[in-house]
Design a protein around this motif. Structure first.
Motif, PDB file in Angstrom:
ATOM      1  N   LEU A 170      23.119 -20.967 102.654  1.00  0.00           N
ATOM      2  CA  LEU A 170      24.510 -21.047 103.084  1.00  0.00           C
ATOM      3  C   LEU A 170      24.855 -19.875 103.996  1.00  0.00           C
ATOM      4  CD1 LEU A 170      27.181 -22.619 102.750  1.00  0.00           C
ATOM      5  CD2 LEU A 170      27.758 -21.033 100.897  1.00  0.00           C
ATOM      6  N   GLU A 171      24.286 -18.700 103.711  1.00  0.00           N
ATOM      7  CA  GLU A 171      24.554 -17.524 104.538  1.00  0.00           C
ATOM      8  C   GLU A 171      24.001 -17.699 105.940  1.00  0.00           C
ATOM      9  OE1 GLU A 171      26.541 -13.870 104.764  1.00  0.00           O
ATOM     10  OE2 GLU A 171      26.503 -15.429 103.223  1.00  0.00           O
ATOM     11  N   ARG A 172      22.877 -18.441 106.058  1.00  0.00           N
ATOM     12  CA  ARG A 172      22.282 -18.633 107.401  1.00  0.00           C
ATOM     13  C   ARG A 172      23.170 -19.504 108.293  1.00  0.00           C
ATOM     14  NH1 ARG A 172      17.310 -19.769 104.348  1.00  0.00           N
ATOM     15  NH2 ARG A 172      16.162 -17.799 104.193  1.00  0.00           N
ATOM     16  N   LEU A 173      24.004 -20.345 107.697  1.00  0.00           N
ATOM     17  CA  LEU A 173      24.916 -21.154 108.507  1.00  0.00           C
ATOM     18  C   LEU A 173      25.917 -20.278 109.245  1.00  0.00           C
ATOM     19  CD1 LEU A 173      25.682 -24.140 106.095  1.00  0.00           C
ATOM     20  CD2 LEU A 173      24.056 -24.063 107.990  1.00  0.00           C
ATOM     21  N   LYS A 174      26.062 -19.036 108.827  1.00  0.00           N
ATOM     22  CA  LYS A 174      26.995 -18.109 109.473  1.00  0.00           C
ATOM     23  C   LYS A 174      26.318 -17.321 110.596  1.00  0.00           C
ATOM     24  CE  LYS A 174      29.302 -17.469 104.993  1.00  0.00           C
ATOM     25  NZ  LYS A 174      29.703 -16.489 103.957  1.00  0.00           N
ATOM     26  N   MET A 175      25.036 -17.640 110.837  1.00  0.00           N
ATOM     27  CA  MET A 175      24.277 -16.907 111.852  1.00  0.00           C
ATOM     28  C   MET A 175      24.080 -17.774 113.091  1.00  0.00           C
ATOM     29  SD  MET A 175      21.249 -15.335 109.457  1.00  0.00           S
ATOM     30  CE  MET A 175      21.595 -14.546 107.894  1.00  0.00           C
ATOM     31  N   CYS A 176      23.870 -17.106 114.233  1.00  0.00           N
ATOM     32  CA  CYS A 176      23.521 -17.816 115.457  1.00  0.00           C
ATOM     33  C   CYS A 176      22.103 -18.364 115.325  1.00  0.00           C
ATOM     34  CB  CYS A 176      23.629 -16.893 116.663  1.00  0.00           C
ATOM     35  SG  CYS A 176      22.436 -15.534 116.663  1.00  0.00           S
ATOM     36  N   GLY A 177      21.679 -19.171 116.264  1.00  0.00           N
ATOM     37  CA  GLY A 177      20.375 -19.806 116.174  1.00  0.00           C
ATOM     38  C   GLY A 177      19.232 -18.814 116.132  1.00  0.00           C
ATOM     39  N   ASP A 178      19.301 -17.769 116.944  1.00  0.00           N
ATOM     40  CA  ASP A 178      18.214 -16.784 116.975  1.00  0.00           C
ATOM     41  C   ASP A 178      18.103 -16.047 115.643  1.00  0.00           C
ATOM     42  OD1 ASP A 178      17.701 -17.492 119.578  1.00  0.00           O
ATOM     43  OD2 ASP A 178      18.940 -15.889 120.433  1.00  0.00           O
ATOM     44  N   CYS A 179      19.248 -15.590 115.123  1.00  0.00           N
ATOM     45  CA  CYS A 179      19.224 -14.825 113.875  1.00  0.00           C
ATOM     46  C   CYS A 179      18.806 -15.705 112.698  1.00  0.00           C
ATOM     47  CB  CYS A 179      20.592 -14.202 113.609  1.00  0.00           C
ATOM     48  SG  CYS A 179      21.002 -12.876 114.779  1.00  0.00           S
ATOM     49  N   ARG A 180      19.117 -16.976 112.766  1.00  0.00           N
ATOM     50  CA  ARG A 180      18.734 -17.878 111.682  1.00  0.00           C
ATOM     51  C   ARG A 180      17.217 -17.972 111.584  1.00  0.00           C
ATOM     52  NH1 ARG A 180      21.457 -22.506 113.251  1.00  0.00           N
ATOM     53  NH2 ARG A 180      23.353 -21.352 112.766  1.00  0.00           N
ATOM     54  N   VAL A 181      16.546 -18.065 112.731  1.00  0.00           N
ATOM     55  CA  VAL A 181      15.080 -18.150 112.750  1.00  0.00           C
ATOM     56  C   VAL A 181      14.474 -16.845 112.231  1.00  0.00           C
ATOM     57  CG1 VAL A 181      13.058 -18.349 114.244  1.00  0.00           C
ATOM     58  CG2 VAL A 181      15.042 -19.822 114.622  1.00  0.00           C
ATOM     59  N   VAL A 182      15.010 -15.720 112.706  1.00  0.00           N
ATOM     60  CA  VAL A 182      14.496 -14.412 112.267  1.00  0.00           C
ATOM     61  C   VAL A 182      14.647 -14.264 110.758  1.00  0.00           C
ATOM     62  CG1 VAL A 182      14.843 -11.916 112.405  1.00  0.00           C
ATOM     63  CG2 VAL A 182      14.896 -13.310 114.493  1.00  0.00           C
ATOM     64  N   ASP A 183      15.802 -14.697 110.219  1.00  0.00           N
ATOM     65  CA  ASP A 183      16.060 -14.553 108.790  1.00  0.00           C
ATOM     66  C   ASP A 183      15.115 -15.416 107.959  1.00  0.00           C
ATOM     67  OD1 ASP A 183      18.055 -13.398 106.772  1.00  0.00           O
ATOM     68  OD2 ASP A 183      18.071 -15.543 106.268  1.00  0.00           O
ATOM     69  N   ILE A 184      14.821 -16.611 108.458  1.00  0.00           N
ATOM     70  CA  ILE A 184      13.906 -17.494 107.726  1.00  0.00           C
ATOM     71  C   ILE A 184      12.525 -16.862 107.636  1.00  0.00           C
ATOM     72  CG2 ILE A 184      12.675 -19.702 107.846  1.00  0.00           C
ATOM     73  CD1 ILE A 184      15.245 -20.923 108.980  1.00  0.00           C
ATOM     74  N   TYR A 185      12.008 -16.359 108.769  1.00  0.00           N
ATOM     75  CA  TYR A 185      10.664 -15.763 108.766  1.00  0.00           C
ATOM     76  C   TYR A 185      10.636 -14.454 107.969  1.00  0.00           C
ATOM     77  CZ  TYR A 185       8.617 -19.118 111.955  1.00  0.00           C
ATOM     78  OH  TYR A 185       8.123 -20.261 112.504  1.00  0.00           O
ATOM     79  N   SER A 186      11.722 -13.688 108.019  1.00  0.00           N
ATOM     80  CA  SER A 186      11.787 -12.452 107.237  1.00  0.00           C
ATOM     81  C   SER A 186      11.716 -12.762 105.746  1.00  0.00           C
ATOM     82  CB  SER A 186      13.078 -11.695 107.548  1.00  0.00           C
ATOM     83  OG  SER A 186      13.119 -11.312 108.898  1.00  0.00           O
ATOM     84  N   SER A 187      12.405 -13.813 105.323  1.00  0.00           N
ATOM     85  CA  SER A 187      12.393 -14.210 103.918  1.00  0.00           C
ATOM     86  C   SER A 187      11.002 -14.650 103.492  1.00  0.00           C
ATOM     87  CB  SER A 187      13.389 -15.350 103.679  1.00  0.00           C
ATOM     88  OG  SER A 187      14.697 -14.926 104.010  1.00  0.00           O
ATOM     89  N   GLN A 188      10.278 -15.356 104.369  1.00  0.00           N
ATOM     90  CA  GLN A 188       8.911 -15.794 104.048  1.00  0.00           C
ATOM     91  C   GLN A 188       7.982 -14.603 103.895  1.00  0.00           C
ATOM     92  OE1 GLN A 188       7.983 -18.479 107.225  1.00  0.00           O
ATOM     93  NE2 GLN A 188       9.058 -20.213 106.266  1.00  0.00           N
ATOM     94  N   ASP A 189       8.155 -13.583 104.758  1.00  0.00           N
ATOM     95  CA  ASP A 189       7.315 -12.381 104.662  1.00  0.00           C
ATOM     96  C   ASP A 189       7.571 -11.651 103.350  1.00  0.00           C
ATOM     97  OD1 ASP A 189       6.246 -12.937 107.104  1.00  0.00           O
ATOM     98  OD2 ASP A 189       7.573 -11.588 108.225  1.00  0.00           O
TER      99      ASP A 189
END
Length: 679
Positions: free
Chosen positions: A653-672
């Protein structure tokens, strides 16, 4: 006719000599006049054939000839002595250059005719036609012939479609008797105890009690088989003669090559059928510009006026390509689709609007220059409408009718519904007091409704501008007495027009012509309103946006075919240019929040041409980088709808508050982070 050479010549800027018997004892004057290269207008249609013969007999180069009727339209009338301005106008219009040729639609008919109906009637019609046409009968009961003169089909008709040279019949052979094998020996009829077999050699299965005596009687031939499953068939024909009471095609204008004769073949149909063998052409009556069509966008349907009004069912929705599709082979050239089209995506091409506009302007300017006042244009068809006007003129010459009034200028059209609001308003701008559309029984009911709706829009515009009187009238008549009475009432309905006549050229684009006409009419108007309320069929109007419901998703902007709705690349805004709006409704049907309502009107202030903001909001900034990527209302609405969904909890839900670029970065950061924890 009480012609006045001096007044006619002054209006036409020519020295005229009147002839009383040009096609007879003064034929030499005609032959001298046509020698040369300049075109010659002959003010007589009654002796057109004789003038053509005289031209062929004339030695040397002969000028091209044009013909115009000034006798029944003006010279034979109780107002004939006042009709010189009208006659001058008709002569001037006849001298205009021919319109540019248009594309054509071709048909090819080999003369293969299908006759549907009771066998005895079908066979009777076939005998009148089989010396020219290749006839096949489709039995619909009745008694057949013992002699097999024509192929006979029978069964259930599943479908009939097509047009001249391309009809396709689909049917099922659902009867135990095979007519191709049947020898018409009548043995089955004699032995059937229920009289279930008629002389059409088909079994009425509702009467049949399964005695099967007929099968035994036909054993040698083998034409009867109760075990045979229904077999679908299809076959092609060039022409169809339908003798049934209910026609195969229910539309007002059936396809070319289809003839419905429930009372039997009449002489006119007989002649037409016999002539329809070979190759034929007709004009392609329309132009279509898909880019400005308001029918469909984003799989949503907006305007469908052309589909609804087409009496030939030649227009359909093509959702695959997000546009309409016009079958040129079915189109009969009524042009009503172009009249109701708000954008001009469908334009009439036979002739084009520019040619019609030039003709109307020439008629009205010549009429005015010759001293005419309160001009009324009478738009009529080239067939039944013209016939009635000519009959009326002859009745006036005999003193039993008033005839066409001096101020009424007949204008022949291929079809009366092919000219619409753009040319009607232009005609008023050019100086017409009234525009009258004369319809007969030829026209479909939906044509009348469409013309009335468009006239209501035009009248609302002129009344709103302060012009008094009724400017647009629909006349319906099928007899000269009714037509004479209706034309006599037009003088009492004279209406006010602009003080100065316009001189603009009608544009190829419908919307451009409307703007030219409206600008002139507004500039000359007695009143100066800011806006005029219009009926629902109006091609002008505004939209209202419910700001509480609108999230500024801008789906309406991508749906608008006329660029009336626009965004602002710099700010979250929905902007609107009212001049461009065609009231197609695509924005309203596309809006996911149902926040848009159409309001037909004509705005007359300068703001009509300028962008105005319908809604705006604050941008929504990415919670990670701060970059704006949406609107506050849109993101809040999305969060409100998805916060209870199992897929959008916590970090999702927090990622919906992010722009497209930050959403991708956040997803990969969480996987790491997950991988490091696992290690």
């Amino acid at each position: 006719m009480p012609l006045q050479a001096k007044s006619l010549g002054a209006a036409l800027d020519e020295a005229l000599t009147l002839h009383s018997c040009l096609c007879r004892r003064e034929a030499g004057d005609f032959q001298r006049a046509i020698k040369g290269e300049g075109e010659v207008v002959v003010a007589c249609t009654q002796e057109q054939r004789l003038f053509g013969e005289l031209a062929r007999q004339t030695e040397g180069a002969v000028a091209p000839l044009r013909f115009v009727n000034i006798r029944e339209t003006g010279g034979w009338s109780r107002d004939a002595s006042k009709a010189m301005p009208k006659i001058a106008a008709l002569l001037a219009a006849a001298n205009l250059p021919d319109p540019q040729p248009v594309a054509t639609v071709s048909y090819r008919s080999g003369g293969r005719l299908l006759i549907i109906g009771p066998l005895e009637e079908a066979a009777r019609a076939a005998r009148l036609l089989d010396d020219i046409l290749d006839v096949t009968l489709f039995a619909q009961g009745g008694a057949g012939e013992q002699e097999r003169r024509h192929p006979v089909l029978a069964g259930k008709i599943d479908g009939l479609r097509g047009w001249l040279g391309a009809f396709e019949l689909q049917w099922s052979r659902d009867n135990p008797i095979d007519l191709d094998l049947c020898t018409r020996c009548n043995a089955c009829i004699k032995v059937c105890p229920e009289d279930a077999i008629g002389l059409d050699y088909q079994i009425d299965l509702a009467k049949c009690q399964s005695h099967r005596a007929c099968v035994k009687a036909c054993e040698a031939v083998g034409a009867i088989d109760f075990e045979r499953a229904p077999q679908p068939h299809q076959e092609k024909f060039d022409l169809v003669l339908d003798l049934r009471s209910a026609p195969a095609f229910l539309q007002h204008a059936p396809p070319q090559g289809y003839f419905h004769a429930p009372q039997g073949l009449d002489p006119a149909q007989l002649v037409k059928l016999r002539d329809l063998v070979g190759e034929f052409e007709k004009p392609k009556f329309f132009d279509y510009k898909a880019k400005i069509c308001a029918h469909s966008r984003n799989e949503k349907v907006g305007c469908h006026a052309c589909i609804d009004v087409c009496s030939a069912e030649a227009i359909s929705s093509d959702q695959r390509h997000q546009q309409i599709k016009v079958n040129a082979s079915l189109c009969v050239g009524c042009g009503t689709c172009t009249t109701v089209c708000p954008t001009g995506a469908l334009g009439y091409a036979y002739p084009r609007a520019t040619d019609q506009g030039l003709k109307l302007r020439t008629l009205l300017s010549t009429y005015r220059r010759a001293g005419g006042e309160q001009a009324t244009l009478l738009l009529h068809s080239q067939e039944r409408g013209r016939e009635l006007i000519e009959e009326l003129g002859r009745a006036a010459q005999l003193g039993v009718a008033a005839g066409v009034p001096a101020h009424v200028i007949p204008v022949g059209l291929w079809h009366t519904a092919s000219v619409g609001l753009d040319l009607w308003l232009s005609a008023v701008a050019f100086g017409a007091s009234q525009v009258v559309v004369f319809m007969t029984r030829e026209e479909a009911p939906q044509y009348r409704d469409a013309v009335r709706e468009q006239m209501a829009v035009g009248q609302a515009v002129l009344t709103g501008l302060g012009y008094t009187g009724r400017h647009f009238t629909l006349i319906e008549a099928d007899h000269i007495q009714d037509l004479d009475q209706e034309l006599g009432l037009l003088s009492a309905n004279s209406a006010e027009g602009p003080r100065e006549a316009a001189a603009f050229a009608v544009a190829p684009e419908k919307r451009s012509t409307l703007e030219l006409a409206l600008d002139h009419l507004a500039a000359q108007a007695p009143g100066k309103p800011e806006a005029i309320a219009l009926p629902a069929a109006s091609p002008f109007g505004t939209i209202e946006v419910d700001k509480e419901r609108c999230t500024l998703c801008l789906s309406c902007v991508s749906a608008c075919p006329a660029s009336a709705l626009q965004d602002n690349p710099q700010l979250p805004q929905l902007r609107f240019i009212e001049k461009n709006c065609v009231q197609c409704g695509l924005c309203a049907t596309t809006c996911p929040e149902d926040a848009i309502v159409l309001r037909p009107r004509l705005l007359l202030t300068p703001e009509r041409r300028q962008p105005r903001v319908l809604n705006e909001t604050q941008p929504y900034a990415c919670v990670r980088c701060g970059k704006p990527f949406g609107t506050l209302k849109a993101i809040e609405a999305m969060l409100g709808k998805l916060e209870g969904h199992s897929m959008f909890q916590g970090a999702a839900l927090e990622r919906l508050k992010m722009c497209g670029d930050c959403r991708v970065v956040d997803i990969y950061s969480s996987q790491d982070e997950v991988k490091i924890t696992d290690l």
